[in-house]
Design a protein around this motif. Structure first.
Motif, PDB file in Angstrom:
ATOM      1  N   VAL A  70       0.839  -1.203   0.000  1.00 34.14           N
ATOM      2  CA  VAL A  70       0.000   0.000   0.000  1.00 34.14           C
ATOM      3  C   VAL A  70       0.871   1.249   0.000  1.00 34.14           C
ATOM      4  CG1 VAL A  70      -1.698   1.327   1.312  1.00 34.14           C
ATOM      5  CG2 VAL A  70      -1.938  -1.149   1.120  1.00 34.14           C
ATOM      6  N   ASN A  71       1.968   1.221   0.760  1.00 37.69           N
ATOM      7  CA  ASN A  71       2.874   2.360   0.838  1.00 37.69           C
ATOM      8  C   ASN A  71       3.520   2.645  -0.522  1.00 37.69           C
ATOM      9  OD1 ASN A  71       4.007   4.414   2.464  1.00 37.69           O
ATOM     10  ND2 ASN A  71       5.935   3.297   2.513  1.00 37.69           N
ATOM     11  N   LYS A  72       3.908   1.568  -1.224  1.00 39.40           N
ATOM     12  CA  LYS A  72       4.487   1.748  -2.555  1.00 39.40           C
ATOM     13  C   LYS A  72       3.456   2.334  -3.524  1.00 39.40           C
ATOM     14  CE  LYS A  72       8.058  -1.846  -2.334  1.00 39.40           C
ATOM     15  NZ  LYS A  72       8.520  -3.153  -2.886  1.00 39.40           N
ATOM     16  N   GLN A  73       2.199   1.888  -3.360  1.00 42.45           N
ATOM     17  CA  GLN A  73       1.136   2.436  -4.215  1.00 42.45           C
ATOM     18  C   GLN A  73       0.947   3.929  -3.935  1.00 42.45           C
ATOM     19  OE1 GLN A  73      -0.062   0.652  -6.490  1.00 42.45           O
ATOM     20  NE2 GLN A  73      -1.956   1.579  -7.224  1.00 42.45           N
ATOM     21  N   ILE A  74       1.001   4.294  -2.647  1.00 42.92           N
ATOM     22  CA  ILE A  74       0.883   5.709  -2.281  1.00 42.92           C
ATOM     23  C   ILE A  74       2.044   6.499  -2.867  1.00 42.92           C
ATOM     24  CG2 ILE A  74       0.958   7.323  -0.346  1.00 42.92           C
ATOM     25  CD1 ILE A  74      -0.588   5.259   1.287  1.00 42.92           C
ATOM     26  N   GLN A  75       3.267   5.917  -2.791  1.00 44.85           N
ATOM     27  CA  GLN A  75       4.438   6.567  -3.366  1.00 44.85           C
ATOM     28  C   GLN A  75       4.262   6.782  -4.874  1.00 44.85           C
ATOM     29  OE1 GLN A  75       7.692   4.000  -2.288  1.00 44.85           O
ATOM     30  NE2 GLN A  75       8.096   5.073  -0.368  1.00 44.85           N
ATOM     31  N   ARG A  76       3.699   5.771  -5.536  1.00 44.92           N
ATOM     32  CA  ARG A  76       3.504   5.875  -6.979  1.00 44.92           C
ATOM     33  C   ARG A  76       2.495   6.979  -7.313  1.00 44.92           C
ATOM     34  NH1 ARG A  76       0.901   3.671 -11.520  1.00 44.92           N
ATOM     35  NH2 ARG A  76      -0.770   2.732 -10.311  1.00 44.92           N
ATOM     36  N   PHE A  77       1.378   6.997  -6.557  1.00 46.06           N
ATOM     37  CA  PHE A  77       0.385   8.047  -6.778  1.00 46.06           C
ATOM     38  C   PHE A  77       0.965   9.433  -6.487  1.00 46.06           C
ATOM     39  CE2 PHE A  77      -3.121   4.776  -6.027  1.00 46.06           C
ATOM     40  CZ  PHE A  77      -3.392   4.668  -7.377  1.00 46.06           C
ATOM     41  N   LYS A  78       1.775   9.503  -5.443  1.00 47.66           N
ATOM     42  CA  LYS A  78       2.405  10.766  -5.089  1.00 47.66           C
ATOM     43  C   LYS A  78       3.339  11.238  -6.207  1.00 47.66           C
ATOM     44  CE  LYS A  78       5.106  12.859  -1.363  1.00 47.66           C
ATOM     45  NZ  LYS A  78       5.827  12.595  -0.084  1.00 47.66           N
ATOM     46  N   PHE A  79       4.089  10.296  -6.766  1.00 49.16           N
ATOM     47  CA  PHE A  79       4.998  10.632  -7.861  1.00 49.16           C
ATOM     48  C   PHE A  79       4.210  11.086  -9.092  1.00 49.16           C
ATOM     49  CE2 PHE A  79       7.371   9.217 -11.656  1.00 49.16           C
ATOM     50  CZ  PHE A  79       8.492  10.022 -11.527  1.00 49.16           C
ATOM     51  N   LEU A  80       3.100  10.364  -9.396  1.00 50.19           N
ATOM     52  CA  LEU A  80       2.280  10.737 -10.540  1.00 50.19           C
ATOM     53  C   LEU A  80       1.649  12.111 -10.339  1.00 50.19           C
ATOM     54  CD1 LEU A  80       0.474   7.346 -11.315  1.00 50.19           C
ATOM     55  CD2 LEU A  80       2.262   8.441 -12.669  1.00 50.19           C
ATOM     56  N   ASN A  81       1.214  12.403  -9.101  1.00 50.22           N
ATOM     57  CA  ASN A  81       0.640  13.717  -8.809  1.00 50.22           C
ATOM     58  C   ASN A  81       1.676  14.819  -8.972  1.00 50.22           C
ATOM     59  OD1 ASN A  81      -1.943  12.811  -8.257  1.00 50.22           O
ATOM     60  ND2 ASN A  81      -1.560  12.520  -6.074  1.00 50.22           N
ATOM     61  N   MET A  82       2.918  14.532  -8.534  1.00 50.55           N
ATOM     62  CA  MET A  82       3.992  15.515  -8.695  1.00 50.55           C
ATOM     63  C   MET A  82       4.270  15.757 -10.176  1.00 50.55           C
ATOM     64  SD  MET A  82       6.672  14.393  -5.690  1.00 50.55           S
ATOM     65  CE  MET A  82       7.910  15.528  -6.307  1.00 50.55           C
ATOM     66  N   GLN A  83       4.281  14.669 -10.957  1.00 43.94           N
ATOM     67  CA  GLN A  83       4.484  14.820 -12.389  1.00 43.94           C
ATOM     68  C   GLN A  83       3.377  15.644 -13.027  1.00 43.94           C
ATOM     69  OE1 GLN A  83       4.949  10.767 -13.931  1.00 43.94           O
ATOM     70  NE2 GLN A  83       7.082  11.248 -14.431  1.00 43.94           N
ATOM     71  N   GLN A  84       2.136  15.329 -12.617  1.00 45.01           N
ATOM     72  CA  GLN A  84       0.994  16.057 -13.175  1.00 45.01           C
ATOM     73  C   GLN A  84       1.036  17.526 -12.778  1.00 45.01           C
ATOM     74  OE1 GLN A  84      -2.967  14.801 -11.870  1.00 45.01           O
ATOM     75  NE2 GLN A  84      -3.636  14.821 -13.993  1.00 45.01           N
ATOM     76  N   GLU A  85       1.419  17.791 -11.522  1.00 43.22           N
ATOM     77  CA  GLU A  85       1.516  19.173 -11.063  1.00 43.22           C
ATOM     78  C   GLU A  85       2.581  19.930 -11.849  1.00 43.22           C
ATOM     79  OE1 GLU A  85       2.361  21.670  -6.925  1.00 43.22           O
ATOM     80  OE2 GLU A  85       2.183  19.488  -6.891  1.00 43.22           O
ATOM     81  N   GLN A  86       3.750  19.276 -12.065  1.00 42.97           N
ATOM     82  CA  GLN A  86       4.799  19.905 -12.848  1.00 42.97           C
ATOM     83  C   GLN A  86       4.351  20.138 -14.286  1.00 42.97           C
ATOM     84  OE1 GLN A  86       8.182  17.344 -12.444  1.00 42.97           O
ATOM     85  NE2 GLN A  86       8.621  17.955 -10.339  1.00 42.97           N
ATOM     86  N   TYR A  87       3.569  19.192 -14.809  1.00 44.48           N
ATOM     87  CA  TYR A  87       3.067  19.303 -16.177  1.00 44.48           C
ATOM     88  C   TYR A  87       2.159  20.525 -16.317  1.00 44.48           C
ATOM     89  CZ  TYR A  87       0.157  18.140 -20.241  1.00 44.48           C
ATOM     90  OH  TYR A  87      -0.537  18.177 -21.421  1.00 44.48           O
ATOM     91  N   PHE A  88       1.214  20.690 -15.361  1.00 45.05           N
ATOM     92  CA  PHE A  88       0.303  21.823 -15.432  1.00 45.05           C
ATOM     93  C   PHE A  88       1.032  23.141 -15.156  1.00 45.05           C
ATOM     94  CE2 PHE A  88      -3.068  18.567 -14.617  1.00 45.05           C
ATOM     95  CZ  PHE A  88      -3.760  18.789 -15.794  1.00 45.05           C
ATOM     96  N   GLN A  89       2.045  23.103 -14.294  1.00 51.83           N
ATOM     97  CA  GLN A  89       2.834  24.310 -14.060  1.00 51.83           C
ATOM     98  C   GLN A  89       3.588  24.728 -15.317  1.00 51.83           C
ATOM     99  OE1 GLN A  89       5.291  23.675 -10.610  1.00 51.83           O
ATOM    100  NE2 GLN A  89       3.630  24.109  -9.173  1.00 51.83           N
ATOM    101  N   LYS A  90       4.087  23.739 -16.064  1.00 51.53           N
ATOM    102  CA  LYS A  90       4.758  24.033 -17.327  1.00 51.53           C
ATOM    103  C   LYS A  90       3.780  24.669 -18.318  1.00 51.53           C
ATOM    104  CE  LYS A  90       8.993  22.398 -16.756  1.00 51.53           C
ATOM    105  NZ  LYS A  90      10.204  23.249 -16.922  1.00 51.53           N
ATOM    106  N   ILE A  91       2.564  24.105 -18.368  1.00 50.32           N
ATOM    107  CA  ILE A  91       1.552  24.663 -19.267  1.00 50.32           C
ATOM    108  C   ILE A  91       1.221  26.099 -18.867  1.00 50.32           C
ATOM    109  CG2 ILE A  91      -0.865  24.496 -19.989  1.00 50.32           C
ATOM    110  CD1 ILE A  91      -0.625  21.485 -19.862  1.00 50.32           C
ATOM    111  N   LEU A  92       0.978  26.328 -17.563  1.00 58.45           N
ATOM    112  CA  LEU A  92       0.668  27.668 -17.086  1.00 58.45           C
ATOM    113  C   LEU A  92       1.807  28.631 -17.364  1.00 58.45           C
ATOM    114  CD1 LEU A  92      -1.071  26.939 -13.645  1.00 58.45           C
ATOM    115  CD2 LEU A  92      -2.148  27.728 -15.751  1.00 58.45           C
ATOM    116  N   GLY A  93       3.045  28.119 -17.242  1.00 55.59           N
ATOM    117  CA  GLY A  93       4.216  28.955 -17.487  1.00 55.59           C
ATOM    118  C   GLY A  93       4.329  29.404 -18.930  1.00 55.59           C
ATOM    119  N   HIS A  94       3.809  28.609 -19.862  1.00 57.61           N
ATOM    120  CA  HIS A  94       3.903  28.944 -21.280  1.00 57.61           C
ATOM    121  C   HIS A  94       2.694  29.715 -21.801  1.00 57.61           C
ATOM    122  CE1 HIS A  94       7.205  26.020 -21.256  1.00 57.61           C
ATOM    123  NE2 HIS A  94       7.572  26.543 -22.406  1.00 57.61           N
ATOM    124  N   LEU A  95       1.661  29.895 -20.940  1.00 57.68           N
ATOM    125  CA  LEU A  95       0.481  30.634 -21.383  1.00 57.68           C
ATOM    126  C   LEU A  95       0.796  32.113 -21.530  1.00 57.68           C
ATOM    127  CD1 LEU A  95      -2.440  29.106 -19.253  1.00 57.68           C
ATOM    128  CD2 LEU A  95      -2.030  28.803 -21.687  1.00 57.68           C
TER     129      LEU A  95
END
Length: 452
Positions: A97-122
């Motif tokens: 379960v902890n590894k799954q949480i780590q994976r979701f956390k990593f995916l959320n960080m990636q998604q957050e960075q992705y949207f920040q990149k998009i916002l940065g280029h607007l």
């Protein structure tokens, strides 16, 4: 979830303690064997201590796991080589379960960075802030537009222009405002639009901020060019016959360098002169009426704003529209989605706009055998009041739809060409807009949108 082996181990411990307790009672009551009684009691104590220790270890591990989840600590790890099969399986499950949480956390960080990149280029500036005015995020376009390297609180906007902070602070969700700002680079016009996100207790405002001065200047120049072309066309149409007739009359009374004497004039010359002067007079009056129309167009009275119900406006307009000509085959319907729907406006001016739109729709349907005009009111997509006038007439061609709001442009021989332009100016004076959508041969819809 507690593992099956853990359940089995606990059940085994409990059964052993119960069995030894029954045996202890039997020994005490029936045999009186002190030696076996003591051994049985010690065994019960040892099993109870082991069970308590085992449960404490299990509860401690579960508590540590949930504490780690609550504190967003995904680095905790439980030993997978425990001697107890039940604890080993439980630890393995929590590690998974902890590894799954780590994976979701990593995916959320990636998604957050992705949207920040998009916002940065607007190209549009984006701000997020809370009810206290603290900035949670500001993209590079917003910082560049506002000339702020570090942006942590809305109060910093006072450094740019004292008008900006109170406008943004009082901006409501789905509201749109235009604000003029004085910056080091000169005057700019910014468009502000907000929306809300989250719950009432933890609500965030998302604000888009965009410099539209260039677009406004471009549209202004384009509008002036169109207006000048129309003015030149109308003026030339009036001046040309005047010039031509003036030259014709002049040629009657002037022969070369000499003026004609009265004896040389006949009845035809006099009749031609009278007719020419009459036409010049009529053309002059027409030109004066044209100029007067332009003066009316540039002198819109300031709206006397008050809160009024749309149903009251519709009742008034309905009575006025019943006096229109060419209503034989045309039906007019009024529809309000909510009888309590209100707007802040000048009732006389808004009624004038509605009457003008309905009159145009009636004239568009004058040759129709089953004309239908529907005037409806509702809340638009931006939660602001919207009135629409729809007719099933011939529609507006693609060539003319971009010109209908230009002053003096008209497709009717007896039209002045100022009605729609005047109506749009009235809506603009209310902070709203008048726009059109037309499908030739099917329908035409004029939308009157209001801002809060």
């Amino acid at each position: 979830m507690i593992s099956r082996k853990l359940y089995i181990i606990i059940i085994v411990y409990v059964l052993m303690i119960v069995a030894l307790s029954v045996l202890l009672g039997f020994l005490i009551l029936k045999t009186g064997a002190l030696r076996y009684t003591l051994l049985c009691g010690v065994a019960i104590i040892i099993l109870s201590i082991n069970l308590i220790t085992y449960l404490n270890r299990t509860n401690r591990n579960i508590r540590l796991f949930f504490e780690a989840v609550r504190n967003d600590d995904s680095n905790i790890n439980f030993p997978a080589n425990d001697k107890s099969a039940g604890l080993k399986e439980l630890n393995e499950s929590m590690n998974r379960v902890n590894k799954q949480i780590q994976r979701f956390k990593f995916l959320n960080m990636q998604q957050e960075q992705y949207f920040q990149k998009i916002l940065g280029h607007l190209a549009t500036g984006i701000l997020t802030y809370d009810k206290k005015g603290f900035i949670h995020h500001a993209n590079s376009a917003a910082k560049s537009l506002l000339k702020l390297e570090t942006f942590t609180h809305l109060q910093q906007l006072d450094r740019i222009d004292a008008r900006l902070f109170p406008v943004i602070k009082n901006l409501k969700p789905f509201e749109r405002r235009l604000v003029g700002l004085n910056t080091n680079d000169g005057e700019i016009q910014v468009s502000l639009k907000s929306t809300s996100f989250g719950s009432d207790d933890d609500e965030l405002m998302i604000l888009s901020i965009q410099d539209i001065k260039y677009e406004l200047d471009e549209k202004e120049v384009e509008s002036w060019m169109k207006l000048i072309r129309v003015l030149m066309h109308e003026i030339m149409n009036s001046i040309t016959p005047i010039t031509s007739l003036s030259e014709s009359i002049y040629s009657i009374y002037k022969k070369g360098e000499k003026t004609v004497s009265p004896n040389e004039l006949d009845e035809h010359n006099i009749a031609t002169t009278v007719q020419g002067l009459k036409v010049i007079s009529e053309q002059g009056k027409g030109l004066m009426n044209f100029v007067e129309s332009y003066r009316k167009l540039t002198r819109i009275p300031k709206p006397e704003l008050k809160t009024i119900k749309i149903t009251d406006i519709f009742s008034r307009v309905k009575i006025l529209s019943e006096s229109f000509d060419n209503l034989n085959n045309t039906k007019i319907i009024f529809d309000v989605a909510n009888n309590d729907l209100e707007i802040v406006a000048d009732e006389n001016l808004i009624s004038l706009v509605l009457i003008n739109l309905i009159k145009n729709a009636v004239e568009a349907n004058q040759h129709s055998e089953s004309g239908l005009i529907k005037i409806s009111a509702k809340l638009g997509y931006d939660h602001q009041a919207e009135i629409s006038v729809t007719d099933n007439g011939p529609g507006i061609s693609k060539e003319n739809i971009d010109k209908i709001f230009i002053p003096f442009f008209t497709t009717r021989p007896d039209g002045s060409g100022i009605g729609l332009s005047l109506s749009r100016q009235i809506m603009g004076a209310h902070g709203g807009n008048l726009r059109v959508r037309s499908v030739p041969g099917k329908e035409t819809v004029f939308y009157m949108t209001f801002r809060g």
